[in-house]
Design a protein around this motif. Sequence first.
Motif, PDB file in Angstrom:
ATOM      1  N   ILE A  77       0.842  -1.202   0.000  1.00  0.00           N
ATOM      2  CA  ILE A  77       0.000   0.000   0.000  1.00  0.00           C
ATOM      3  C   ILE A  77       0.876   1.251   0.000  1.00  0.00           C
ATOM      4  O   ILE A  77       0.567   2.238  -0.672  1.00  0.00           O
ATOM      5  CB  ILE A  77      -1.025  -0.014   1.161  1.00  0.00           C
ATOM      6  N   LEU A  78       2.024   1.183   0.702  1.00  0.00           N
ATOM      7  CA  LEU A  78       2.932   2.336   0.701  1.00  0.00           C
ATOM      8  C   LEU A  78       3.526   2.549  -0.682  1.00  0.00           C
ATOM      9  O   LEU A  78       3.594   3.676  -1.179  1.00  0.00           O
ATOM     10  CB  LEU A  78       4.056   2.117   1.714  1.00  0.00           C
ATOM     11  N   ALA A  81       0.803   3.957  -3.004  1.00  0.00           N
ATOM     12  CA  ALA A  81       0.483   5.356  -2.714  1.00  0.00           C
ATOM     13  C   ALA A  81       1.590   6.287  -3.199  1.00  0.00           C
ATOM     14  O   ALA A  81       1.317   7.324  -3.823  1.00  0.00           O
ATOM     15  CB  ALA A  81       0.253   5.541  -1.218  1.00  0.00           C
ATOM     16  N   SER A  82       2.858   5.897  -2.945  1.00  0.00           N
ATOM     17  CA  SER A  82       3.934   6.801  -3.373  1.00  0.00           C
ATOM     18  C   SER A  82       4.104   6.778  -4.886  1.00  0.00           C
ATOM     19  O   SER A  82       4.437   7.794  -5.498  1.00  0.00           O
ATOM     20  CB  SER A  82       5.246   6.469  -2.661  1.00  0.00           C
ATOM     21  N   VAL A  84       1.719   6.462  -7.099  1.00  0.00           N
ATOM     22  CA  VAL A  84       0.701   7.326  -7.685  1.00  0.00           C
ATOM     23  C   VAL A  84       1.125   8.789  -7.581  1.00  0.00           C
ATOM     24  O   VAL A  84       1.013   9.560  -8.549  1.00  0.00           O
ATOM     25  CB  VAL A  84      -0.664   7.101  -7.010  1.00  0.00           C
ATOM     26  N   GLN A  85       1.656   9.156  -6.398  1.00  0.00           N
ATOM     27  CA  GLN A  85       2.136  10.532  -6.211  1.00  0.00           C
ATOM     28  C   GLN A  85       3.231  10.883  -7.217  1.00  0.00           C
ATOM     29  O   GLN A  85       3.222  11.948  -7.822  1.00  0.00           O
ATOM     30  CB  GLN A  85       2.718  10.674  -4.797  1.00  0.00           C
ATOM     31  N   PRO A 107      -5.404  10.722  -8.019  1.00  0.00           N
ATOM     32  CA  PRO A 107      -5.536  10.578  -6.565  1.00  0.00           C
ATOM     33  C   PRO A 107      -6.551   9.511  -6.169  1.00  0.00           C
ATOM     34  O   PRO A 107      -6.392   8.821  -5.181  1.00  0.00           O
ATOM     35  CB  PRO A 107      -6.005  11.964  -6.114  1.00  0.00           C
ATOM     36  N   THR A 110      -5.311   5.567  -5.650  1.00  0.00           N
ATOM     37  CA  THR A 110      -4.643   4.991  -4.479  1.00  0.00           C
ATOM     38  C   THR A 110      -5.596   4.095  -3.700  1.00  0.00           C
ATOM     39  O   THR A 110      -5.224   3.029  -3.231  1.00  0.00           O
ATOM     40  CB  THR A 110      -4.150   6.114  -3.541  1.00  0.00           C
ATOM     41  N   THR A 111      -6.843   4.529  -3.567  1.00  0.00           N
ATOM     42  CA  THR A 111      -7.796   3.735  -2.801  1.00  0.00           C
ATOM     43  C   THR A 111      -8.622   2.820  -3.698  1.00  0.00           C
ATOM     44  O   THR A 111      -9.647   2.309  -3.281  1.00  0.00           O
ATOM     45  CB  THR A 111      -8.746   4.634  -2.000  1.00  0.00           C
TER      46      THR A 111
ATOM     47  N   PRO B  69      -0.820   9.338   4.614  1.00  0.00           N
ATOM     48  CA  PRO B  69       0.078   8.171   4.638  1.00  0.00           C
ATOM     49  C   PRO B  69       0.207   7.556   6.028  1.00  0.00           C
ATOM     50  O   PRO B  69       0.226   6.329   6.159  1.00  0.00           O
ATOM     51  CB  PRO B  69       1.417   8.741   4.169  1.00  0.00           C
ATOM     52  N   ILE B  72      -2.751   5.445   6.710  1.00  0.00           N
ATOM     53  CA  ILE B  72      -2.744   4.202   5.926  1.00  0.00           C
ATOM     54  C   ILE B  72      -1.810   3.178   6.561  1.00  0.00           C
ATOM     55  O   ILE B  72      -2.134   1.989   6.644  1.00  0.00           O
ATOM     56  CB  ILE B  72      -2.352   4.490   4.462  1.00  0.00           C
ATOM     57  N   VAL B 106      -7.806  -0.830   1.795  1.00  0.00           N
ATOM     58  CA  VAL B 106      -8.314   0.195   0.883  1.00  0.00           C
ATOM     59  C   VAL B 106      -9.825   0.345   0.992  1.00  0.00           C
ATOM     60  O   VAL B 106     -10.448   0.976   0.153  1.00  0.00           O
ATOM     61  CB  VAL B 106      -7.926  -0.098  -0.582  1.00  0.00           C
TER      62      VAL B 106
END
Lengths: 190, 192
Positions: A77-78, A81-82, A84-85, A107, A110-111, B69, B72, B106
């Motif tokens: 997940i980390l 998320a990064s 996507v950023q 954005p 990510t979810t 973050p 999460i 998620v």
Amino acid sequence: MEYILIIIGAIFVNNIVLAQFLGICPFMGVSSKVKTAVGMGGAVLFVMTLAVIVTWIIMHYVLIPFEIQYMQTIAYILVIASLVQMVEIILKKMSPALYQALGVFLPLITTNCAILGVAILVIQKEFNLLESVIFSIGNAAGFALALIIFAGIREHMDKLNIPEGMKGIPASLVVAGILALAFMGFAGMV
Amino acid sequence: MNQWKNFTKGFIKENPVFILLLGLCPTLGVTTSAINGLGMGLATTFVLLMSNTVISLIKNVIPNKVRIPSFIVIIASFVTIVDLVMAAYVPALHAQLGLFIPLIVVNCIVLGRAEAFASKNTVLSSMIDGLGMGLGFAFALTILGAVRELLGSYAIFGYKLINTDGMLVFVLAPGAFIGLAYLVAIVRRINK
């Protein structure tokens, strides 16, 4: 041949939205116009393929050698998320046109459980890197296909006379159910 | 009295599934039977309760810019705990729920409550909010699971009522969408 089977299986037989129930939120939320559905589909294709490559490498070259596979969920997940950023920042600098087209959807991704779901699935299915990439492209295409068909139907639903209680989400869910029924016709193809 | 309201809002008035329409992926994916729905709901309740508690405890230490973050990571840690505990003690249910356990990370409800409630409220009300919302989610999943099991195989919680094959379509993917559609319509009607 094997790769073609993976693609067909991912798009039609085990469609990620209509058979596996991943990525329902954008499916319900974004798909009221065909144009936005195409944009979302493109963004998912891009991010999903990248995310699967990166997470596959992390799994096989970091988590497994150090025997910390139980960190999978947190690590994935980390990374997603990064990623996507980072994609957002790079696209903004390198290709403003593409950023214009995909920017608003990034954005949201990510979810999107489809991304994390496919990243975990390729590990469960023990695919190698090439198979994983093909599998994720197939799944993203299946996601885009379901989204675009659904958006096409919803554009016409505005003109219908729907009973008060079923307006909005319930009616959309029934449409999705019928669409899932149609996709069940592909069962047994692969 | 106020805390009681805080607790009960998750069941009907602000039910995460029927009203807010959050977390639809696990809702549709695991509710092939009432037991599966209940198991998934309780797993999510645990994650929601623990993440709400921890986040409201440390909300003043987390810098505003990196709060998402951090949330999460906290949520993912509790999901990993649930995943490992379920694999050890209820392996059959764990195998049934499969992919959807790690995907609690998620689930929009968990991050949504962290951002909208736990990062602004006291520890006690965040705990009650997490517990109420989680049980509301479990309630919705159990109902949908029970409806699909009842129509799909004429059984409830694995207990067969009529000894024939049911309408198989309700156990398969289309039944999930159509079952949820009618439940949402009914709950909207009740709320009016």
